[in-house]
Design a protein around this motif. Sequence first.
Motif, PDB file in Angstrom:
ATOM      1  N   ARG A   1      -6.268  21.144  -9.623  1.00 41.92           N
ATOM      2  CA  ARG A   1      -5.356  20.853 -10.493  1.00 41.92           C
ATOM      3  C   ARG A   1      -3.995  20.884  -9.414  1.00 41.92           C
ATOM      4  N   LYS A   2      -4.062  22.053  -8.879  1.00 39.76           N
ATOM      5  CA  LYS A   2      -2.792  22.238  -7.820  1.00 39.76           C
ATOM      6  C   LYS A   2      -2.735  21.109  -6.903  1.00 39.76           C
ATOM      7  N   LEU A   3      -3.577  20.433  -6.540  1.00 41.23           N
ATOM      8  CA  LEU A   3      -3.674  19.293  -5.468  1.00 41.23           C
ATOM      9  C   LEU A   3      -3.219  18.120  -6.198  1.00 41.23           C
ATOM     10  N   ARG A   4      -3.371  17.842  -7.420  1.00 39.00           N
ATOM     11  CA  ARG A   4      -3.000  16.828  -8.376  1.00 39.00           C
ATOM     12  C   ARG A   4      -1.771  16.900  -8.527  1.00 39.00           C
ATOM     13  N   ASP A   5      -1.081  18.079  -8.841  1.00 40.70           N
ATOM     14  CA  ASP A   5       0.270  18.155  -8.944  1.00 40.70           C
ATOM     15  C   ASP A   5       1.161  17.962  -7.742  1.00 40.70           C
ATOM     16  N   LYS A   6       0.375  18.409  -6.802  1.00 37.72           N
ATOM     17  CA  LYS A   6       1.417  18.360  -5.468  1.00 37.72           C
ATOM     18  C   LYS A   6       1.379  17.042  -4.735  1.00 37.72           C
ATOM     19  N   LEU A   7       0.402  16.104  -4.980  1.00 37.28           N
ATOM     20  CA  LEU A   7       0.400  14.754  -4.534  1.00 37.28           C
ATOM     21  C   LEU A   7       1.785  14.053  -4.756  1.00 37.28           C
ATOM     22  N   LYS A   8       2.113  13.360  -3.747  1.00 36.28           N
ATOM     23  CA  LYS A   8       3.299  12.690  -4.021  1.00 36.28           C
ATOM     24  C   LYS A   8       3.184  11.019  -2.977  1.00 36.28           C
TER      25      LYS A   8
ATOM     26  N   SER B   1       0.695  -1.164   0.026  1.00 31.37           N
ATOM     27  CA  SER B   1      -0.159  -0.087  -0.124  1.00 31.37           C
ATOM     28  C   SER B   1       0.929   1.075   0.070  1.00 31.37           C
ATOM     29  N   THR B   2       0.638   2.192  -0.859  1.00 27.76           N
ATOM     30  CA  THR B   2       1.301   3.379  -1.033  1.00 27.76           C
ATOM     31  C   THR B   2       0.324   4.619  -0.564  1.00 27.76           C
ATOM     32  N   TYR B   3       0.781   5.313   0.207  1.00 34.18           N
ATOM     33  CA  TYR B   3      -0.070   6.316   0.784  1.00 34.18           C
ATOM     34  C   TYR B   3       0.331   7.637   0.109  1.00 34.18           C
ATOM     35  N   PHE B   4      -0.502   8.365  -0.215  1.00 33.36           N
ATOM     36  CA  PHE B   4      -0.188   9.678  -0.855  1.00 33.36           C
ATOM     37  C   PHE B   4      -0.594  11.112  -0.292  1.00 33.36           C
ATOM     38  N   ASP B   5      -0.131  11.819  -0.430  1.00 37.51           N
ATOM     39  CA  ASP B   5      -0.273  13.267   0.201  1.00 37.51           C
ATOM     40  C   ASP B   5       0.597  14.574  -0.319  1.00 37.51           C
TER      41      ASP B   5
END
Length: 501
Positions: A107-114, A39-43
């Motif tokens: 869009r900003k959140l999509r770009d910053k998720l990692k 499982s990979t957790y993104f934020d």
Amino acid sequence: MAIETELKFRVAASKLKMLAKPRIAGVRSHEPSARELVSTYFDTTKYKLKRHGITLRVRQDGDTRVQTIKATECAQFGRGEWERELDGDGPDLGKAEGTPLDALVSRKLRDKLKPIFETSVRRITVPLRTKRSAIELAIDRGHTTAGQRSRPIQEIELELKSGRPLDLFRVARALERKAGAELDMRSKSEHGYELGGDADHLAVSAESIVLGSGLTAGDAFRVIARSAFRHFSANADAVREGEAEGIHQMRVGLRRLRAAISLFSKILTGPSTEEIKGELKWLTSELAPARELDVFVREDIEPASHDALLRRGGSAIRREFSGRRDRAFARAKKAVSSSRYRSLLIDTLQWIEAKQTVAADDEGGPIDAFAAAVLHRRIRKLRRDGRRLDRLSAEERHKVRIRAKKIRYAVDFFESLFPGKRERKRLARLSKHLKRVQDALGSLNDFAAHRKLAVDAALKAPHQKERARAFASGVVLGREQQAVKPLIKIAAKEVRGLERF
């Protein structure tokens, strides 16, 4: 959306294997199955999702990829969970519609998720059946990885698939007895965020409490009690590691829960309430000497031991009280490593969740009116007692301090019910007054405790050191005594200031 009703436990690695075929009276266990889960957790880098109480996970289960969004529902037992199957390895925010994450999507959140951290476990699943309930036992063994850091996962989860929470807790007790399983209210995601953070200590502070104005007093009590329960139980590792702040935070969490029980006492009932109060008091008392001695050593003994006037006596009392502090820390560690503590966790959580805990048919009515009445009544009583502070004994002043502390906790608990700017300012001023009362009377209470400790140490000193140690103790106590009258004046002044509220 599904509601996950589950209990998670930490278990020693040596005990995990035996749980694949658990033998529990009145429970049938079916054939276990195993699978590998990654499982990979993104934020975002600043943990935006975490700050909003949301977790976003993509799990690989064989050839399947599943996106899971979870959010804690404070007003109920369990967590909201939304799952959607994916085609790729990364999250798809287009599939967050209808979830709490939807409001944050941009869009900003999509770009910053990692990716923030990853868990990799071998999960053995054992279906359990009682007469009325279906429960799933999941045994997880693996590790969490965040950057260069890694931490083992050795835990079990009990999830109520259908039936009664009562059966869930009954199975939990059996697993505690058989395997020393310790209830852990913190999720894998919380442990993962902790691993990925910069904190170099284990102590955990209280979380903010948000109460909806539509809640009943009974519902509000459960929200508050869960928060306090999470607070004190999350500090068990810090206590075991001998962290002074961990002991302090566990005591604060216990006091918050005991204060909530007091504030809501009119709607709580049954013999279980008294039993829970007794067990919480036991744990508090096991931690108290460690906290008292740590404060005494750091704030009084160590500074005094460097005073040239005290010479041999200063070194003697430093060694004496440092030794006592070490033994008190060992006592605290023993308490939170005991079967009694593990049972306390299960019993307390079940008591919080039980419908029978709240006696009133209307669950105490709307929380807004209940909170206003509690604050009004408690402030009035504190003002009355505070008018004669200078004539009270040390024990009576201690009771006044506890009253002030409970009102301060009440302000923290109920703050979200008063959203207006003017109300918030009034509550902030009230909290400041109460903190000054609490601090002043707290110092006086510490003085009384320190006096008892110092006299005891002087009387038990070896003959060749008794005069030096008694002299040094007397100097320390004399310095404290000089502050008594000014502190009483401060406390009395602040109590008078409560008339504005």
